[in-house]
Design a protein around this motif. Structure first.
Motif, short mmCIF file in Angstrom:
data_model
loop_
_atom_site.label_atom_id
_atom_site.label_comp_id
_atom_site.label_asym_id
_atom_site.label_seq_id
_atom_site.Cartn_x
_atom_site.Cartn_y
_atom_site.Cartn_z
N UNK A 166 0.83 -1.21 0.00
CA UNK A 166 0.00 0.00 0.00
C UNK A 166 0.87 1.26 0.00
N UNK A 167 1.99 1.20 0.73
CA UNK A 167 2.88 2.35 0.75
C UNK A 167 3.45 2.63 -0.64
N UNK A 168 3.74 1.57 -1.39
CA UNK A 168 4.30 1.75 -2.74
C UNK A 168 3.29 2.45 -3.65
N UNK A 169 2.03 2.03 -3.57
CA UNK A 169 1.00 2.65 -4.39
C UNK A 169 0.80 4.11 -4.01
N UNK A 170 0.77 4.38 -2.71
CA UNK A 170 0.61 5.75 -2.26
C UNK A 170 1.80 6.62 -2.68
N UNK A 171 3.00 6.04 -2.63
CA UNK A 171 4.19 6.79 -3.04
C UNK A 171 4.10 7.20 -4.50
N UNK A 172 3.67 6.28 -5.36
CA UNK A 172 3.51 6.60 -6.78
C UNK A 172 2.43 7.66 -6.98
N UNK A 173 1.33 7.50 -6.27
CA UNK A 173 0.24 8.46 -6.40
C UNK A 173 0.67 9.85 -5.93
N UNK A 174 1.38 9.91 -4.81
CA UNK A 174 1.82 11.20 -4.28
C UNK A 174 2.82 11.88 -5.22
N UNK A 175 3.68 11.10 -5.84
CA UNK A 175 4.62 11.67 -6.81
C UNK A 175 3.88 12.33 -7.96
N UNK A 176 2.83 11.67 -8.45
CA UNK A 176 2.04 12.24 -9.55
C UNK A 176 1.24 13.45 -9.10
N UNK A 177 0.69 13.39 -7.89
CA UNK A 177 -0.11 14.52 -7.39
C UNK A 177 0.73 15.77 -7.16
N UNK A 178 2.01 15.59 -6.86
CA UNK A 178 2.87 16.74 -6.57
C UNK A 178 3.51 17.33 -7.82
N UNK A 179 3.21 16.75 -8.98
CA UNK A 179 3.78 17.28 -10.22
C UNK A 179 2.99 18.50 -10.69
N UNK A 180 3.53 19.19 -11.67
CA UNK A 180 2.83 20.34 -12.26
C UNK A 180 2.35 20.00 -13.66
N UNK A 181 1.98 18.76 -13.84
CA UNK A 181 1.50 18.27 -15.13
C UNK A 181 0.10 17.72 -14.94
N UNK A 182 -0.87 18.27 -15.69
CA UNK A 182 -2.25 17.84 -15.54
C UNK A 182 -2.45 16.36 -15.79
N UNK A 183 -1.71 15.81 -16.74
CA UNK A 183 -1.83 14.38 -17.06
C UNK A 183 -1.37 13.54 -15.87
N UNK A 184 -0.24 13.91 -15.27
CA UNK A 184 0.26 13.16 -14.12
C UNK A 184 -0.67 13.31 -12.91
N UNK A 185 -1.22 14.50 -12.73
CA UNK A 185 -2.14 14.71 -11.62
C UNK A 185 -3.38 13.84 -11.80
N UNK A 186 -3.88 13.77 -13.03
CA UNK A 186 -5.04 12.91 -13.30
C UNK A 186 -4.70 11.46 -12.97
N UNK A 187 -3.50 11.04 -13.33
CA UNK A 187 -3.07 9.68 -13.04
C UNK A 187 -2.99 9.44 -11.54
N UNK A 188 -2.46 10.43 -10.79
CA UNK A 188 -2.37 10.30 -9.34
C UNK A 188 -3.75 10.20 -8.69
N UNK A 189 -4.69 11.01 -9.18
CA UNK A 189 -6.05 10.95 -8.65
C UNK A 189 -6.68 9.58 -8.92
#
Length: 302
Positions: A1-24
């Motif tokens: 679960x930590x690995x999945x959250x780590x990937x999601x948080x990396x995407x959420x902290x980006x300044x790219x709409x596509x990556x943010x959508x992926x994180x969400x």
């Protein structure tokens, strides 16, 4: 679960709409796994027998009473108690960045998605509500209610606001101190407000005028966890929370003890009625009458 959250948080902290959508989407997938029953979940099936899900249909939702025996949910709840893996803590800066990029339909969709996820996280992990005892986070919600935003964003924000205030008198006091009630009632009086937004505003007023659940300061607070980061203490809720029964303990986060007493943290319905009457004279009595007669939200707020 930590690995999945780590990937999601990396995407959420980006300044790219596509990556943010992926994180969400990654966060949504995690919450879905927790909230939905798998095909082999015999305990859930025994507790609430249902027909097998057909092709293309979502699996049945888990009954809240079954969560106590769900290792995934227990791990999720444990992770949310800490600052490092708290999802709401990570979603709020993302939401703030999306709002700053407003005016674009694709970003509006991401804002609504982020608000929906915040609602889900706060319901699954009520102690995360302490984040909204901070003015900056409450102000973010109040900004999103303004008419400059599209109706879908306004409606999603009002629902999120209700979830953030539910069983959290300290958050309600922050909402009032920031003139949140003035914002709500001003929009309610606006004849040009879209019908769906006006309906949600009416629901919010129903909610606001219901009795508050007193909170008791935690006796042995420690200065870590999301509560400390949020600037408030963990609170022991007196409400008969189903989640509390699941774990056999209160829904609280480790944090500093609050100096305020129960009486200063809560307001009576009569006091809140007077607040609303300042901005909507002559409307409060009808709202209370409707609340008693029609019992909105299935009567759970009565």
């Amino acid at each position: 679960m930590e690995s999945l959250l780590s990937l999601a948080f990396d995407n959420l902290s980006s300044y790219d709409g596509v990556k943010i959508r992926k994180g969400l989407k990654q966060v949504e997938g995690l919450l879905a796994q927790i909230c939905l029953s798998g095909p082999n979940n015999k305990k859930s099936a025994a507790a609430a027998p249902t027909e097998p899900a057909r092709d293309g249909e979502s699996p049945p939702r888990k009954v809240l009473a079954d969560l106590g025996g769900d290792p995934a949910f227990r791990e999720f709840f444990k992770l949310q108690d800490g600052f490092e893996w708290n999802i709401a803590q990570r979603l709020l800066p993302t939401l703030d960045w999306l709002v700053a990029r407003g005016g674009d339909g694709q970003y509006d969709l991401l804002v609504v998605n982020a608000l929906d996820l915040i609602q889900g996280v706060l319901l699954l992990h009520p102690p995360s509500k302490v984040l909204f005892s901070r003015s900056m986070h409450m102000n973010l919600l109040l900004d999103l209610i303004e008419p400059v935003n599209c109706p879908a964003v306004q409606c999603a924000t009002i629902i999120t606001l209700v979830v953030a205030l539910l069983d959290s008198p300290q958050n309600t006091r922050v909402f009032e101190r920031l003139d949140g009630l003035l914002t709500i009632t001003s929009l309610f009086k606006d004849n040009e407000m879209p019908r769906e937004v006006r309906f949600k505003l009416t629901e919010f007023l129903y909610f606001y005028l219901t009795p508050e659940t007193p909170s008791i300061p935690k006796a042995d607070g420690r200065g870590n966890g999301v509560a400390a980061q949020g600037g408030g203490g963990g609170l022991l809720q007196r409400s008969p929370s189903k989640l509390a029964k699941v774990f056999g303990r209160s829904n609280q986060m480790d944090g500093r003890e609050r100096p305020t007493s129960e009486s200063s943290a809560t307001l009576s319905v009569e006091a809140k009625k007077q607040y609303v009457d300042r901005y909507l004279p002559g409307v409060v009595d009808q709202l209370l009458k409707d609340l008693d007669t029609y019992k909105p939200f299935g009567g759970i707020l009565s």
